[in-house]
Design a protein around this motif. Structure first.
Motif, PDB file in Angstrom:
ATOM      1  N   LYS A  66       0.611  -1.265   0.169  1.00 33.03           N
ATOM      2  CA  LYS A  66       0.070   0.072   0.016  1.00 33.03           C
ATOM      3  C   LYS A  66       0.779   1.450  -0.105  1.00 33.03           C
ATOM      4  N   GLN A  67       1.868   1.129   0.707  1.00 28.07           N
ATOM      5  CA  GLN A  67       2.781   2.474   0.698  1.00 28.07           C
ATOM      6  C   GLN A  67       3.618   2.483  -0.494  1.00 28.07           C
ATOM      7  N   LEU A  68       3.961   1.500  -1.140  1.00 26.94           N
ATOM      8  CA  LEU A  68       4.450   1.828  -2.521  1.00 26.94           C
ATOM      9  C   LEU A  68       3.461   2.218  -3.526  1.00 26.94           C
ATOM     10  N   PHE A  69       2.275   1.661  -3.305  1.00 26.14           N
ATOM     11  CA  PHE A  69       1.258   2.278  -4.596  1.00 26.14           C
ATOM     12  C   PHE A  69       0.966   3.754  -3.955  1.00 26.14           C
ATOM     13  N   LEU A  70       0.991   3.948  -2.756  1.00 28.39           N
ATOM     14  CA  LEU A  70       0.946   5.551  -2.274  1.00 28.39           C
ATOM     15  C   LEU A  70       1.859   6.646  -2.940  1.00 28.39           C
ATOM     16  N   SER A  71       2.965   5.996  -2.692  1.00 26.27           N
ATOM     17  CA  SER A  71       4.177   6.501  -3.310  1.00 26.27           C
ATOM     18  C   SER A  71       4.026   6.899  -4.964  1.00 26.27           C
TER      19      SER A  71
ATOM     20  N   SER B   4      -4.644  -9.137 -10.029  1.00 25.42           N
ATOM     21  CA  SER B   4      -4.536  -8.028  -9.035  1.00 25.42           C
ATOM     22  C   SER B   4      -5.001  -6.703  -9.084  1.00 25.42           C
ATOM     23  N   GLY B   5      -5.290  -6.262 -10.496  1.00 22.36           N
ATOM     24  CA  GLY B   5      -5.799  -4.890 -10.546  1.00 22.36           C
ATOM     25  C   GLY B   5      -7.069  -4.557  -9.916  1.00 22.36           C
TER      26      GLY B   5
ATOM     27  N   ARG C  98      -9.298  -1.574  -5.366  1.00 19.20           N
ATOM     28  CA  ARG C  98     -10.030  -1.197  -3.780  1.00 19.20           C
ATOM     29  C   ARG C  98      -9.030  -0.298  -3.068  1.00 19.20           C
ATOM     30  N   TYR C  99      -7.623  -0.700  -3.181  1.00 20.90           N
ATOM     31  CA  TYR C  99      -6.733   0.467  -2.598  1.00 20.90           C
ATOM     32  C   TYR C  99      -6.805   1.770  -2.925  1.00 20.90           C
ATOM     33  N   ALA C 100      -7.194   1.963  -4.231  1.00 10.42           N
ATOM     34  CA  ALA C 100      -7.338   3.212  -4.580  1.00 10.42           C
ATOM     35  C   ALA C 100      -8.436   4.096  -4.267  1.00 10.42           C
ATOM     36  N   ARG C 101      -9.630   3.172  -3.719  1.00  7.97           N
ATOM     37  CA  ARG C 101     -10.652   3.747  -3.004  1.00  7.97           C
ATOM     38  C   ARG C 101     -10.600   3.879  -1.609  1.00  7.97           C
ATOM     39  N   ASP C 102     -10.237   2.860  -0.954  1.00 10.72           N
ATOM     40  CA  ASP C 102     -10.071   2.732   0.388  1.00 10.72           C
ATOM     41  C   ASP C 102      -8.992   3.341   1.191  1.00 10.72           C
ATOM     42  N   PHE C 103      -7.925   3.174   0.588  1.00  5.96           N
ATOM     43  CA  PHE C 103      -6.624   3.480   0.947  1.00  5.96           C
ATOM     44  C   PHE C 103      -6.128   5.093   0.577  1.00  5.96           C
ATOM     45  N   LEU C 104      -6.349   5.450  -0.768  1.00  8.02           N
ATOM     46  CA  LEU C 104      -6.017   6.818  -1.227  1.00  8.02           C
ATOM     47  C   LEU C 104      -7.039   7.716  -1.232  1.00  8.02           C
ATOM     48  N   GLY C 105      -8.414   7.067  -1.463  1.00  5.20           N
ATOM     49  CA  GLY C 105      -9.634   8.122  -1.188  1.00  5.20           C
ATOM     50  C   GLY C 105      -9.992   8.563  -2.367  1.00  5.20           C
ATOM     51  N   PHE C 106      -9.845   7.965  -3.710  1.00  6.52           N
ATOM     52  CA  PHE C 106     -10.703   7.982  -4.681  1.00  6.52           C
ATOM     53  C   PHE C 106     -12.242   7.681  -4.453  1.00  6.52           C
ATOM     54  N   ASP C 107     -12.884   8.334  -5.185  1.00  7.00           N
ATOM     55  CA  ASP C 107     -14.273   8.191  -5.053  1.00  7.00           C
ATOM     56  C   ASP C 107     -14.679   6.829  -5.826  1.00  7.00           C
ATOM     57  N   GLU C 108     -15.892   6.080  -5.200  1.00  2.00           N
ATOM     58  CA  GLU C 108     -16.106   5.013  -6.309  1.00  2.00           C
ATOM     59  C   GLU C 108     -16.595   5.366  -7.890  1.00  2.00           C
TER      60      GLU C 108
END
Length: 307
Positions: A65-70, A115-116, A121-131
């Motif tokens: 998740k941290q790598l994805f955030l970066s 894996s996409g 889900r990470y984009a929505r739940d961890f990064l805060g993108f809207d559904e």
């Protein structure tokens, strides 16, 4: 007088593995798999085997998740303009973030286990993108073709060769009466913004995507240089006295396990495209990694297991 090879500290390597387990960098079930995996190797292979274990990189869900955030946050650097204030930069990034469309890197036949899906889900739940911002490939193209240009980012765990992304970029979709790909749209749309945000990407893959998909900004969480390959002439996996014989060690151990030499295909003992990596995620191991880590045939005990 013969000069003996430098010694290595097996205990130090095993202690490092224990620390990874204690700090939950490796899953606890791997504790019972380390010794059986090492036992796969012959006595004269042990030193190579311990250094291979020492080089193994396992990315837990938190680390992934941290790598994805970066990867996504790095895109904010791409829109910076000289002379703009910090508050102006934040405002520009927020405006871009709110308008981004998020989509996956899919194969010819999208699968629920891809894996996409996890990274959406990470984009929505961890990064805060809207559904509503998270769409399929064809839905994104439908929005773009409705005279509503929007920035687009593609999410993924890993880019090895870059081939899957390039194929997805050029794949045509039926949008109304049109057959349209992202490549076709981007070639006609001036000023579009397309970002590819894998958690990890090889330099080889990034260069391939830059060549095949020049409109795309590749923004990985971490970039793996060729030296991360266990079979590279200048590999950082091995100490100097082991590097020259490393490929032969891997080839022989793989042959004994029943892993074929298959021209750099997904089944090859060197990994896909002969990338020879030593990495795994909590949700799976890239095809570009050495199969020796997860192989379970011919009595070979794996270091990592996936259901």
């Amino acid at each position: 007088m013969a000069i003996s090879a430098p010694s290595f500290d097996q205990g130090l390597i095993l202690e490092k593995c224990k620390n990874h387990l204690d700090f939950q960098l490796w899953p606890i079930e791997m504790e019972a798999q380390i010794e059986p995996w090492l036992a796969n190797f012959l006595p004269d292979e042990k030193e190579h085997a311990y250094h291979l274990l020492n080089s193994f990189l396992f990315f837990s869900e938190r680390m992934t998740k941290q790598l994805f955030l970066s990867a996504v946050n790095d895109l904010s650097v791409r829109i910076r303009k000289p002379g703009r204030t910090m508050s102006g930069e934040r405002s520009a990034w927020r405006s871009l973030f709110d308008s981004i469309l998020v989509t996956q890197v899919t194969g010819e036949a999208p699968n629920p286990t891809d894996s996409g899906n996890l990274f959406s889900r990470y984009a929505r739940d961890f990064l805060g993108f809207d559904e509503a911002q998270i769409l399929s490939n064809d839905e994104v193209l439908r929005v773009l073709l409705s005279n509503n240009p929007r920035p687009v980012i593609f999410v993924d765990d890993f880019a090895g060769s870059g081939n899957q992304f390039a194929r997805m970029w050029k794949r045509k979709h039926q949008i109304g009466s049109l057959h349209m790909s992202f490549a076709m749209y981007a070639s006609k749309q001036r000023g579009g913004f397309f970002g590819y945000c894998p958690a990890l990407c090889t330099q080889y893959g990034a260069e391939n995507i830059a060549k095949e998909c020049p409109e795309v900004i590749v923004s990985p969480g971490n970039l793996l240089t060729p030296q991360y390959s266990a079979i590279a002439p200048d590999s950082i996996i091995w100490p100097d006295h082991l590097r020259q014989n490393a490929s032969e060690f891997l080839r022989k151990a793989s042959a004994r396990a029943g892993i074929p030499e298959a021209g750099g295909s997904e089944d090859d003992w060197r990994g896909f495209h002969k990338l020879g990596l030593c990495i795994a995620f909590h949700h799976g191991m890239p095809d570009a990694s050495l199969p020796l880590f997860k192989w379970q045939q011919n009595g070979w005990a794996p270091l990592v297991r996936y259901s």
